[in-house]
Design an enzyme around this catalytic site. Structure first.
Site, short mmCIF file in Angstrom:
data_model
loop_
_atom_site.label_atom_id
_atom_site.label_comp_id
_atom_site.label_asym_id
_atom_site.label_seq_id
_atom_site.Cartn_x
_atom_site.Cartn_y
_atom_site.Cartn_z
N CYS A 1 2.26 -5.35 16.04
CA CYS A 1 1.63 -4.37 16.94
C CYS A 1 0.13 -4.64 16.96
O CYS A 1 -0.48 -4.88 15.91
CB CYS A 1 1.90 -2.95 16.46
SG CYS A 1 3.67 -2.58 16.37
N CYS B 1 -2.27 1.59 8.01
CA CYS B 1 -1.47 0.70 7.18
C CYS B 1 -1.91 -0.76 7.27
O CYS B 1 -2.25 -1.27 8.33
CB CYS B 1 0.02 0.86 7.47
SG CYS B 1 0.61 0.06 8.94
N ASN C 1 -7.81 4.39 13.74
CA ASN C 1 -8.78 3.79 12.82
C ASN C 1 -9.14 2.45 13.46
O ASN C 1 -8.29 1.82 14.06
CB ASN C 1 -8.13 3.48 11.47
CG ASN C 1 -7.93 4.72 10.63
OD1 ASN C 1 -7.39 5.70 11.11
ND2 ASN C 1 -8.35 4.67 9.40
N SER D 1 7.02 5.29 17.06
CA SER D 1 5.67 4.83 17.41
C SER D 1 5.72 4.40 18.86
O SER D 1 6.22 3.32 19.16
CB SER D 1 5.27 3.64 16.54
OG SER D 1 5.25 4.01 15.20
N LEU D 2 5.22 5.24 19.75
CA LEU D 2 5.37 4.96 21.18
C LEU D 2 4.11 4.26 21.73
O LEU D 2 4.18 3.15 22.21
CB LEU D 2 5.64 6.28 21.92
CG LEU D 2 6.04 6.17 23.37
CD1 LEU D 2 7.32 5.38 23.54
CD2 LEU D 2 6.20 7.55 24.00
N HIS D 3 3.02 4.96 21.69
CA HIS D 3 1.68 4.41 21.94
C HIS D 3 1.37 3.94 23.37
O HIS D 3 0.20 3.68 23.67
CB HIS D 3 1.35 3.27 20.97
CG HIS D 3 1.58 3.64 19.53
ND1 HIS D 3 1.13 4.82 19.00
CD2 HIS D 3 2.25 3.01 18.53
CE1 HIS D 3 1.48 4.89 17.73
NE2 HIS D 3 2.17 3.82 17.43
N CYS E 1 4.46 -7.17 7.92
CA CYS E 1 5.36 -6.75 9.00
C CYS E 1 5.41 -7.83 10.08
O CYS E 1 4.41 -8.48 10.36
CB CYS E 1 4.86 -5.43 9.59
SG CYS E 1 5.98 -4.75 10.82
N GLY F 1 5.41 -2.37 7.29
CA GLY F 1 6.80 -2.77 7.51
C GLY F 1 7.51 -1.93 8.54
O GLY F 1 7.08 -0.82 8.88
N GLU F 2 8.60 -2.46 9.06
CA GLU F 2 9.46 -1.73 10.00
C GLU F 2 10.71 -1.31 9.22
O GLU F 2 11.55 -2.16 8.87
CB GLU F 2 9.80 -2.65 11.19
CG GLU F 2 10.93 -2.16 12.08
CD GLU F 2 10.79 -0.71 12.53
OE1 GLU F 2 9.77 -0.36 13.13
OE2 GLU F 2 11.73 0.09 12.28
N GLU G 1 0.83 -1.21 0.00
CA GLU G 1 0.00 0.00 0.00
C GLU G 1 0.87 1.26 0.00
O GLU G 1 1.92 1.29 0.64
CB GLU G 1 -0.85 0.05 1.27
CG GLU G 1 -1.81 -1.09 1.41
CD GLU G 1 -2.49 -1.08 2.76
OE1 GLU G 1 -3.29 -1.98 3.00
OE2 GLU G 1 -2.21 -0.18 3.58
N CYS H 1 -2.43 -2.79 14.58
CA CYS H 1 -2.05 -2.56 13.18
C CYS H 1 -2.38 -3.77 12.30
O CYS H 1 -2.02 -4.90 12.62
CB CYS H 1 -0.57 -2.25 13.12
SG CYS H 1 0.05 -2.12 11.44
N CYS I 1 3.14 8.40 1.85
CA CYS I 1 3.52 7.45 2.90
C CYS I 1 3.82 6.13 2.20
O CYS I 1 2.94 5.55 1.57
CB CYS I 1 2.36 7.31 3.88
SG CYS I 1 2.68 6.07 5.14
N SER J 1 9.78 6.34 10.34
CA SER J 1 9.09 5.99 11.58
C SER J 1 9.44 4.57 12.01
O SER J 1 9.40 3.65 11.21
CB SER J 1 7.58 6.11 11.33
OG SER J 1 6.88 5.62 12.44
S1 SF4 Z 1 2.67 -0.37 13.39
FE1 SF4 Z 1 4.43 -0.46 12.01
S2 SF4 Z 1 5.87 -1.77 13.11
FE2 SF4 Z 1 3.87 -2.15 14.05
S3 SF4 Z 1 2.99 -3.91 12.94
FE3 SF4 Z 1 2.28 -2.03 11.92
S4 SF4 Z 1 3.74 -1.69 10.26
FE4 SF4 Z 1 4.70 -3.09 11.72
#
Ligand code: SF4
Length: 349
Positions: A117, A337, A294, A218-220, A113, A163-164, A93, A120, A106, A195
């Site tokens: 998380c 994502c 979302n 990405s702290l969260h 990934c 992805g990371e 995407e 996600c 983006c 990020s």
């Molecule tokens: S937030 Fe980023 S690092 Fe975490 S699962 Fe989604 S794509 Fe991967």
């Protein structure tokens, strides 16, 4: 057939010479592709017919081979989301957004990934593979070619899609360095953001590169147990150490670090959480981006209501933390994502 997309000019010169053409042909091709967004040799009007035929027989240019599986446009027309099929059939995407200052993109750095998380959709089925430098660049150039019809181009890039990025470090940063080159997109590093969910070794490598690229974390969550639950990476890379590495990066590059904080109802959005976050970031080169989530139905997490987000923001502001609430963009087109890719996979099966 060699795919020349993303090659450095020196390499292209060598291969063009091998085909019996002068070195300046490579420069012309380079300009057509990276400055004029032309990906078909037939469209390169200052090349001779003979050379065009030779080039077509030996080289391909990746953006031409991408298949746009889906394009979704948000109702407010601000966000366009593309689902692109790569040469091996994998889908990624890319999101194109229109702002007051111009366009941002983006991009994804991996197919899926492995970070899993909880909020996600990209992590639901793990990582299939990392994207090549050319595949990362192709997302940018494909969108640039769409925008060129409106006489526009992308001015900011964010590596925040699926992805990371730190787990595909070499390709991600090679792509960004390529885009920075004045012979290609001539994009300022200051208009690029990478990020990470908190891969410390990646932040350190980024610091060693020394480019003033923006870093987003990405702290969260700022309670250890909760963060590990939401983001399993927290076990091996505890967030306190991530903040230390990020602060070092900020001092070296002079760029403030942005901390992304997704607002999840009844999970990480209490006043105590806000105060804890403020305590961790006080006196740091940091700003906070609060993100109304979302809804990713697979995990049953829900977004916080407006009142709660506002209260959270006020706590941060009272503690002199620079914080904003991210404008919700593209919620109606599954902009978070991984959502579109997963939807498509479900439809396909
Ligand atoms: S937030 Fe980023 S690092 Fe975490 S699962 Fe989604 S794509 Fe991967």
């Amino acid at each position: 057939m060699k795919d020349i997309f993303g090659w450095e000019l020196d390499k292209l010169v060598e291969d063009v010479k091998e085909l019996g053409m002068p070195a300046f042909r490579a420069k012309q091709i380079f300009q057509w592709i990276y400055q004029k967004n032309i990906f078909a040799f037939d469209g390169m009007r200052n090349l001779s017919k003979t050379d065009i035929e030779k080039l077509k027989a030996n080289f391909s240019i990746l953006p031409q081979d991408l298949i746009v599986l889906k394009v979704l446009q948000s109702q407010d027309r601000i966000t366009r989301k593309f689902l692109l099929q790569l040469k091996d059939g994998a889908a990624v995407e890319t999101v194109l957004m229109h702002h007051d200052y111009g366009y941002s993109i983006c991009v994804s750095s991996q197919v899926g990934c492995d970070m899993h998380c909880a909020f996600c959709a990209s992590g639901l089925n793990g990582c299939q593979r990392s994207l090549t430098k050319a595949e990362i660049l192709a997302q940018v150039y494909l969108c640039n070619s769409i925008l060129s019809a409106e006489n526009q181009r992308i001015s900011r890039i964010v590596v925040m899609g699926s992805g990371e990025p730190m787990l595909n470090f070499d390709n991600v940063f090679a792509a960004l360095e390529f885009l920075h080159d004045e012979k290609t997109a001539n994009m300022s590093y200051r208009n690029m953001t990478v990020s990470t969910c908190g891969v410390i070794v990646g932040i350190e490598r980024m610091e060693n590169l020394g480019h003033p690229i923006n870093l987003a974390i990405s702290l969260h969550a700022v309670r250890d147990e909760l963060r590990t639950k939401l983001m399993p990476i927290n076990k091996a890379n505890p967030f306190v150490k991530v903040i230390v590495a990020a602060e070092k990066y900020a001092k070296k590059t002079g760029r403030d670090v942005t901390y992304e904080y997704i607002m999840l109802r009844g999970c990480n959005d209490s006043t105590e959480d806000a105060q804890l976050l403020a305590n961790f970031l006080k006196f740091k080169h940091a700003s906070v981006n609060l993100i109304p989530a979302n809804s990713v139905l697979e995990h049953g997490l829900q977004k916080s209501d407006e009142k709660t987000i506002d209260r959270f923001l006020q706590v941060l502001n009272r503690n002199h933390i620079n914080a904003t609430v991210r404008k919700e963009m593209g919620g109606d087109i599954a902009a978070a994502c991984g959502q579109l890719r997963n939807q498509f996979a479900k439809e396909r099966t």
